[in-house]
Design an enzyme around this catalytic site. Sequence first.
Site, PDB file in Angstrom:
ATOM      1  N   LYS A 203      -3.367   3.533   0.535  1.00 42.04           N
ATOM      2  CA  LYS A 203      -3.368   2.207  -0.104  1.00 42.04           C
ATOM      3  C   LYS A 203      -4.769   1.608  -0.173  1.00 42.04           C
ATOM      4  CE  LYS A 203       0.048   1.443   2.713  1.00 42.04           C
ATOM      5  NZ  LYS A 203       1.161   0.930   3.516  1.00 42.04           N
TER       6      LYS A 203
ATOM      7  N   ASP B 272       7.130   1.173   8.933  1.00 40.77           N
ATOM      8  CA  ASP B 272       7.966   0.159   8.281  1.00 40.77           C
ATOM      9  C   ASP B 272       9.291   0.710   7.773  1.00 40.77           C
ATOM     10  OD1 ASP B 272       6.630   1.613   6.345  1.00 40.77           O
ATOM     11  OD2 ASP B 272       6.005  -0.108   5.163  1.00 40.77           O
TER      12      ASP B 272
END
Length: 483
Positions: free
Chosen positions: A194, A229
């Site tokens: 990311k 997550d």
Amino acid sequence: MISEKMVKNILQVFKSSKIKNKYSGKRISKHSIQEEKKRLYAEEDILSKLEDIFIIGPVKLRQIVHHFLEEFRKGLEYDDYSLAMLPSFVTKLPTGQELGNFISLDLGGTNFKVCKVYLENPYQIRVQQKKFSIPETAKNADGERLFDFMADSVESFLKDRNINKEKEQELGFTFSFPVRQTGINSGELYLWSKEFNCSNTKGKDVVMMLNEAFKRNKINIKVKALVNDTVGILMASAYSDPQTFIGVVLGEGTNAAYVEKIENIAKWKGPQPESGKMIINTEWGSFDEEKLVLPINKFDELLDQNSLDPGKHVFEKMISGFYLGEIVRLTCLYLINKKLLFKGQSSIIFNKPNSFDIQYLSRIERDYSIELSDTKLILQDLLLIPSTTLSDRRIVRRIVELVGIRSARLTACGVVALLNQMNKLDGCTVAVDNFINDYPHFINRMRDAIHELLGSFSENVNLIHTKDGSSVGTSIIASMVNE
């Protein structure tokens, strides 16, 4: 695509004697009708070629699912495989009876989230949260800078809620980057994604780095659980729905976790869990980095070449929120350079990488006005394109649709492969969190692709959105950790 019938209907309107030029009051000439006909057919040709590039048919979907299964099994067998298939050290699902209150941290993409999660009476959860925008200087600096930013944010959160930072707090840490866990509250970072790239961090324990930052800020916190997550999302959904066996993140990045039988994890050398199961963090963003089956096009290639990690996270770059807007932008730029869009005119903002925000995509897909007025506002007022025609806006809207449809269908391939891996075609809830909740039609497009792949068995697959899933799930895991 614009159909032959649609073209005829539009031209019929132009031919009507009631339609006059709004500026001159004159009837539209035959020349204007011919020009409009040429323009409509040109638009149809552009859209047809774009659909050839982005649409994925059922045969290709099945090939991708088959390759996913092969890669899952290799990842479960070999350490350091490209598709990592990481054991999470979470070996059982919640009962719904877990209690307590915990600080929960969530480091993912643009924002860092700090929460206080209260697990109260069975199945009752309260969440207080605050988001902190991660400065670009922290994303690509020495790792100490990033972890100090997190500690500063936690201190700010505690101060806002009059919580004494010297009193010990228990914490669950959601760290949404590739980590090889060595325990329930320890794990070594092996790769950034990311567009993060912090130095002096790879190979280091992220919990240890966080603890050191807390010590520098004199904050008394005990990290009880380190959680990806996706694992958190799975656990949060399973808290109220015991049929949840898959958790998926579709945000700035993408990943999935699922429940695996321990005997299928050939590389696991630890003790045999009493449950006989282990939640696996697949790290599926790295799927098919060899580019064997994914339908990669020239816009994907260009995006990859200009990223911080060329050749890595190929699947993620095709489906996640951080990259979808950039794919749209690169596709539009190609048409601009060919003088097929915006009369060949771009803008300083539009020429800037990553300027086409994911929020623009959802707004454009929701624009059902005749003139596509919100699309016009985004293109001209926000992205400063000098001028756009209705045809331009229709083309941009279709590009946005095609990129979103492809993302949903590729995501469905991964989900179906996990269902097959677990042999859960008889019933499974898939918990999904992040941008898809605000992105129109995404879940339905996933359902359509799942139906194409599974037929009537798709009725046994329940796709749900899990709000604050990672934060809640991390706190649930922290509550389950033995002292």
